[in-house]
Design a protein around this motif. Structure first.
Motif, PDB file in Angstrom:
ATOM      1  N   ARG A 293      19.336 -55.121  41.885  1.00 56.81           N
ATOM      2  CA  ARG A 293      18.000 -54.616  41.595  1.00 56.81           C
ATOM      3  C   ARG A 293      17.496 -53.846  42.806  1.00 56.81           C
ATOM      4  O   ARG A 293      17.518 -54.365  43.929  1.00 56.81           O
ATOM      5  N   PRO A 294      17.037 -52.626  42.625  1.00 58.12           N
ATOM      6  CA  PRO A 294      16.487 -51.868  43.765  1.00 58.12           C
ATOM      7  C   PRO A 294      15.250 -52.557  44.323  1.00 58.12           C
ATOM      8  O   PRO A 294      14.441 -53.107  43.571  1.00 58.12           O
ATOM      9  N   ARG A 295      15.112 -52.554  45.635  1.00 59.43           N
ATOM     10  CA  ARG A 295      14.006 -53.239  46.314  1.00 59.43           C
ATOM     11  C   ARG A 295      13.206 -52.232  47.137  1.00 59.43           C
ATOM     12  O   ARG A 295      13.775 -51.466  47.907  1.00 59.43           O
ATOM     13  N   GLN A 296      11.885 -52.269  46.956  1.00 53.49           N
ATOM     14  CA  GLN A 296      10.997 -51.397  47.715  1.00 53.49           C
ATOM     15  C   GLN A 296      10.132 -52.257  48.637  1.00 53.49           C
ATOM     16  O   GLN A 296       9.363 -53.107  48.174  1.00 53.49           O
ATOM     17  N   ASP A 297      10.267 -52.059  49.933  1.00 50.03           N
ATOM     18  CA  ASP A 297       9.524 -52.831  50.923  1.00 50.03           C
ATOM     19  C   ASP A 297       8.054 -52.428  50.892  1.00 50.03           C
ATOM     20  O   ASP A 297       7.713 -51.245  50.973  1.00 50.03           O
ATOM     21  N   LEU A 298       7.148 -53.429  50.792  1.00 47.73           N
ATOM     22  CA  LEU A 298       5.705 -53.172  50.738  1.00 47.73           C
ATOM     23  C   LEU A 298       4.978 -53.658  51.988  1.00 47.73           C
ATOM     24  O   LEU A 298       3.744 -53.713  51.995  1.00 47.73           O
ATOM     25  N   SER A 299       5.724 -53.992  53.032  1.00 41.47           N
ATOM     26  CA  SER A 299       5.084 -54.506  54.256  1.00 41.47           C
ATOM     27  C   SER A 299       4.118 -53.494  54.845  1.00 41.47           C
ATOM     28  O   SER A 299       3.069 -53.865  55.397  1.00 41.47           O
ATOM     29  N   TYR A 300       4.455 -52.223  54.739  1.00 43.17           N
ATOM     30  CA  TYR A 300       3.605 -51.196  55.349  1.00 43.17           C
ATOM     31  C   TYR A 300       2.213 -51.181  54.725  1.00 43.17           C
ATOM     32  O   TYR A 300       1.215 -50.845  55.384  1.00 43.17           O
ATOM     33  N   LEU A 301       2.107 -51.535  53.438  1.00 39.03           N
ATOM     34  CA  LEU A 301       0.794 -51.575  52.801  1.00 39.03           C
ATOM     35  C   LEU A 301      -0.070 -52.676  53.402  1.00 39.03           C
ATOM     36  O   LEU A 301      -1.266 -52.468  53.668  1.00 39.03           O
ATOM     37  N   CYS A 302       0.508 -53.855  53.623  1.00 38.26           N
ATOM     38  CA  CYS A 302      -0.244 -54.961  54.212  1.00 38.26           C
ATOM     39  C   CYS A 302      -0.692 -54.625  55.628  1.00 38.26           C
ATOM     40  O   CYS A 302      -1.854 -54.877  56.002  1.00 38.26           O
ATOM     41  N   LEU A 303       0.216 -54.057  56.411  1.00 33.67           N
ATOM     42  CA  LEU A 303      -0.155 -53.705  57.779  1.00 33.67           C
ATOM     43  C   LEU A 303      -1.201 -52.600  57.801  1.00 33.67           C
ATOM     44  O   LEU A 303      -2.128 -52.613  58.627  1.00 33.67           O
ATOM     45  N   GLY A 304      -1.078 -51.638  56.894  1.00 35.01           N
ATOM     46  CA  GLY A 304      -2.079 -50.572  56.828  1.00 35.01           C
ATOM     47  C   GLY A 304      -3.455 -51.101  56.480  1.00 35.01           C
ATOM     48  O   GLY A 304      -4.466 -50.689  57.073  1.00 35.01           O
ATOM     49  N   LEU A 305      -3.521 -52.030  55.518  1.00 36.34           N
ATOM     50  CA  LEU A 305      -4.808 -52.630  55.156  1.00 36.34           C
ATOM     51  C   LEU A 305      -5.383 -53.433  56.315  1.00 36.34           C
ATOM     52  O   LEU A 305      -6.606 -53.392  56.568  1.00 36.34           O
ATOM     53  N   ALA A 306      -4.532 -54.172  57.034  1.00 36.65           N
ATOM     54  CA  ALA A 306      -5.010 -54.974  58.162  1.00 36.65           C
ATOM     55  C   ALA A 306      -5.588 -54.081  59.260  1.00 36.65           C
ATOM     56  O   ALA A 306      -6.664 -54.365  59.811  1.00 36.65           O
ATOM     57  N   VAL A 307      -4.882 -52.997  59.584  1.00 38.99           N
ATOM     58  CA  VAL A 307      -5.374 -52.080  60.626  1.00 38.99           C
ATOM     59  C   VAL A 307      -6.670 -51.410  60.188  1.00 38.99           C
ATOM     60  O   VAL A 307      -7.637 -51.296  60.969  1.00 38.99           O
ATOM     61  N   SER A 308      -6.751 -50.985  58.937  1.00 41.90           N
ATOM     62  CA  SER A 308      -7.972 -50.336  58.439  1.00 41.90           C
ATOM     63  C   SER A 308      -9.155 -51.293  58.477  1.00 41.90           C
ATOM     64  O   SER A 308     -10.278 -50.921  58.882  1.00 41.90           O
ATOM     65  N   LEU A 309      -8.920 -52.530  58.079  1.00 45.75           N
ATOM     66  CA  LEU A 309      -9.988 -53.525  58.086  1.00 45.75           C
ATOM     67  C   LEU A 309     -10.451 -53.812  59.512  1.00 45.75           C
ATOM     68  O   LEU A 309     -11.663 -53.960  59.774  1.00 45.75           O
ATOM     69  N   GLY A 310      -9.499 -53.870  60.452  1.00 50.61           N
ATOM     70  CA  GLY A 310      -9.867 -54.099  61.846  1.00 50.61           C
ATOM     71  C   GLY A 310     -10.716 -52.965  62.400  1.00 50.61           C
ATOM     72  O   GLY A 310     -11.686 -53.196  63.127  1.00 50.61           O
ATOM     73  N   LEU A 311     -10.371 -51.728  62.057  1.00 55.87           N
ATOM     74  CA  LEU A 311     -11.153 -50.583  62.524  1.00 55.87           C
ATOM     75  C   LEU A 311     -12.565 -50.607  61.939  1.00 55.87           C
ATOM     76  O   LEU A 311     -13.550 -50.274  62.623  1.00 55.87           O
TER      77      LEU A 311
END
Length: 325
Positions: A293-311
């Protein structure tokens, strides 16, 4: 469907709460003015007497944002992935190499055809081998032709239509007039070495004896046995002929025996078809199905949301201090 590559990382989620409970608040000493009438002053001003150390209160929005940022960071470390639809790949479990003699003697028109008329040896072989290849859909096949020298006409491939087309274009004498049987075996062994499939079958067809090889057929057969190559040897020539045109069925039998295979003799087209049918039954086509099954990593979305929320929280704090000032 969504899943986590490292779900055990989620045990870090309560870590800030444990630190809050177990680690005492930061204390900072500051100069103070000691007054003998402190209690009277407090009552006069209506102030409540407390301990000297206090924990500064934070806005609820900041606390909520901090909790969200921590949860998003831990989730990113757990590596969330999105799984695609299952994909299946069917591949052969056995590699087959066809080694066909196209020396000058294969041009003889003495081979009984289906209607008992005499036809060219190679013409009869091409027709029978083509039917065999068509029945082996799903196998990986290679085509080697040999005369005075041996050549790879088609490397190992699942594109059997190409193998059939190249077989049809094969003509007597393309590789020279003599018979390099041992070299053909050696070239087949090198062809198998390019594959990681364990089951290896070589179907050798010749109408003469070895007259041009640098390596003897028997030595080549011993090496083939060490490489787990099983050889089925087919003779189609005239055992009663003399010189280079004489079929040495004894050598073919020895080659097959040393590798755990079998040897056959075909005196006409009908018997040649029966031999290839029998080989088809002895080593039936085998395939294996690989699923993924092809796998798409979604870690970047979580990190992007965390950085945006921190800003956003930092911007809110700066704006709040300016208003207070």
């Amino acid at each position: 469907m969504y899943t986590l590559n490292t779900p055990w990382v989620l045990i870090l989620l309560p870590l800030p709460l444990l630190i809050y409970w177990l680690v005492p608040p930061y204390r900072q000493r500051s100069d103070a003015l000691r007054l003998p009438f402190f209690r009277s002053l407090a009552r006069a001003t209506g102030s409540e007497i407390r301990q000297g150390a206090t924990v500064l209160a934070r806005p609820r929005i900041h606390m909520g944002a901090a909790i969200a940022i921590w949860c998003l960071t831990v989730l990113a470390l757990a590596t969330p992935v999105r799984l695609g639809d299952p994909q299946e790949i069917t591949r052969a479990k056995r590699d087959v190499v066809l080694a066909i003699d196209i020396s000058g003697s294969m041009d003889a028109r003495d081979f009984p055809g289906p209607d008992k008329t005499r036809i060219q040896r190679l013409e009869a072989v091409r027709g029978v081998v083509a039917g065999f290849v068509e029945r082996r859909q799903g196998d990986r096949m290679a085509l080697i032709v040999f005369g005075s020298q041996a050549f790879v006409q088609a490397p190992l491939t699942e594109d059997l239509d190409t193998v059939l087309a190249l077989l049809e274009q094969t003509e007597v004498g393309m590789a020279g007039p003599h018979t390099a049987l041992g070299d053909a075996l050696g070239l087949a062994i090198r062809t198998f070495e390019a594959s990681d499939i364990d089951q290896r079958l070589l179907i050798l067809l010749s109408d003469g004896n070895d007259t041009a090889s640098r390596m003897s057929p028997i030595n080549a057969a011993d090496i083939a046995a060490q490489k787990s190559v099983e050889i089925y040897a087919i003779g189609v020539g005239d055992p009663d002929a003399t010189g280079e045109d004489r079929l040495d069925q004894t050598v073919l039998a020895d080659i097959a025996k040393r590798t755990g295979g079998q040897d056959f003799f075909a005196g006409d087209t009908e018997s040649l078809e029966e031999i290839y049918t029998r080989i088809d039954d002895l080593v039936p086509r085998e395939t294996e199905t690989l699923s993924w099954r092809p796998r798409q990593d979604l870690s970047y979305l979580c990190l992007g949301l965390a950085v945006s929320l921190g800003l956003l929280v930092m911007a809110h704090g700066v704006f709040r201090r300016r208003i207070t000032a």
